[in-house]
Each structure stands twice: as C-alpha cells, then as structure tokens.
Design a protein around this motif. Sequence first.
Motif, PDB file in Angstrom:
ATOM      1  N   ASP A  25       0.817  -1.210   0.000  1.00 29.56           N
ATOM      2  CA  ASP A  25       0.000   0.000   0.000  1.00 29.56           C
ATOM      3  C   ASP A  25       0.854   1.265   0.000  1.00 29.56           C
ATOM      4  O   ASP A  25       0.379   2.335   0.376  1.00 29.56           O
ATOM      5  N   ASN A  26       2.104   1.129  -0.404  1.00 27.69           N
ATOM      6  CA  ASN A  26       3.015   2.276  -0.391  1.00 27.69           C
ATOM      7  C   ASN A  26       3.743   2.387  -1.735  1.00 27.69           C
ATOM      8  O   ASN A  26       4.901   2.000  -1.845  1.00 27.69           O
ATOM      9  N   PRO A  27       3.075   2.919  -2.748  1.00 27.07           N
ATOM     10  CA  PRO A  27       3.706   3.024  -4.075  1.00 27.07           C
ATOM     11  C   PRO A  27       4.881   4.004  -4.098  1.00 27.07           C
ATOM     12  O   PRO A  27       5.638   4.027  -5.052  1.00 27.07           O
ATOM     13  N   LYS A  28       5.042   4.783  -3.050  1.00 28.54           N
ATOM     14  CA  LYS A  28       6.140   5.756  -3.001  1.00 28.54           C
ATOM     15  C   LYS A  28       7.279   5.288  -2.098  1.00 28.54           C
ATOM     16  O   LYS A  28       8.130   6.095  -1.692  1.00 28.54           O
ATOM     17  N   ALA A  29       7.321   4.004  -1.809  1.00 27.27           N
ATOM     18  CA  ALA A  29       8.417   3.471  -0.990  1.00 27.27           C
ATOM     19  C   ALA A  29       9.748   3.754  -1.677  1.00 27.27           C
ATOM     20  O   ALA A  29       9.859   3.664  -2.902  1.00 27.27           O
ATOM     21  N   THR A  30      10.732   4.097  -0.882  1.00 26.79           N
ATOM     22  CA  THR A  30      12.053   4.419  -1.409  1.00 26.79           C
ATOM     23  C   THR A  30      13.035   3.284  -1.142  1.00 26.79           C
ATOM     24  O   THR A  30      12.747   2.358  -0.374  1.00 26.79           O
ATOM     25  N   LEU A  31      14.199   3.402  -1.751  1.00 27.25           N
ATOM     26  CA  LEU A  31      15.239   2.409  -1.496  1.00 27.25           C
ATOM     27  C   LEU A  31      15.638   2.413  -0.024  1.00 27.25           C
ATOM     28  O   LEU A  31      15.910   1.363   0.554  1.00 27.25           O
ATOM     29  N   LYS A  32      15.656   3.582   0.600  1.00 29.67           N
ATOM     30  CA  LYS A  32      15.960   3.650   2.035  1.00 29.67           C
ATOM     31  C   LYS A  32      14.917   2.884   2.837  1.00 29.67           C
ATOM     32  O   LYS A  32      15.257   2.209   3.818  1.00 29.67           O
ATOM     33  N   ASP A  33      13.652   2.955   2.455  1.00 30.00           N
ATOM     34  CA  ASP A  33      12.605   2.190   3.141  1.00 30.00           C
ATOM     35  C   ASP A  33      12.901   0.689   3.075  1.00 30.00           C
ATOM     36  O   ASP A  33      12.709  -0.033   4.055  1.00 30.00           O
ATOM     37  N   ILE A  34      13.360   0.235   1.914  1.00 26.66           N
ATOM     38  CA  ILE A  34      13.693  -1.187   1.765  1.00 26.66           C
ATOM     39  C   ILE A  34      14.894  -1.533   2.643  1.00 26.66           C
ATOM     40  O   ILE A  34      14.871  -2.538   3.369  1.00 26.66           O
TER      41      ILE A  34
END
Length: 149
Positions: A25-34
């Motif tokens: 539900d987070n299409p704006k997830a970033t590489l930092k989030d991963i």
Amino acid sequence: MNIHMPCDIITENYLQGLLNEKFKDNPKATLKDIIDTLKEIPEYKNSIVKPVIRVGGNDDFAGKIAVLMAGGTNGGEKVFKAYFEAGVGTIICMHMPEDVRKAVVEQNIGNVIVAGHMPSDSIGINMLVEELRNRGLEVTTMSGIINKF
C-alpha cells in the motif's frame, strides 16, 4: 546432498513475501525504506555485512521489487535489464560484480540493492535448521552462518 540452492530459494520467497506485504500500500516506498526493512531482519541486523544500495539512491522510488537470491550472480546485466524492462523497479540480490553494476548504471532504468551473501544465505539455512530442530534433530551451524539470536 546439496541444501544450498533450496535455502537460497527459501530466502528469496521469504524476502519477496515480506517486502510485498510491507510495501503493498506504499507506491512511493524508497530504497531507504527497503534498506531499513531489511536491517530489521535478525540475520542482517546481526551481520557485519549490511544491505547497501549499489545502483540508485536513498530517495529513489523502489517501484516493483524483485528478490533474486538464487542463481549465483543472477545472470548478469542482460538478466537485470530484462527484469527492469518487464516493469521491475528494484532488484534485491546477494551480490553484484562491478562490471554488472557499471552496466546497470549505464542502462539507467532500475535500482539494485545488494543484501549481502552470508546474511542472505543464513536466512534460508536458519529456516531449514529451525524445522529440523522442530523435528527433534540436533543441528550445529558453522562456517559463517549468522544466527537469528
């Protein structure tokens, strides 16, 4: 008996499922989030080798994530390119040779996070070991396996 490849596939399936659920539900997830999510996993948390962004930047959008933990270096630049052209935004793998990294940077169509070989191997091996122990076997891990505890 070779248990390495099945354990790699266990890791791949586990990480893919975890990341799919975390970012569905987070299409704006970033590489930092991963990276932050991976660092919460005990094998990565307990390892001196940490997941790193090899292509892309902290604030880049991840897009669709593909976890490729089995198959050595994942087939090289042409395989990475095929994934990106098929709609994958970020590939997560165990390792990436420098020549492949340079080629993917030149392609300029996707991101790559290298999660690290030993902690990634350890996820699948620990899952297998846990199941063997649940069945009453005594198992001693060695040769660099990173324990969850």
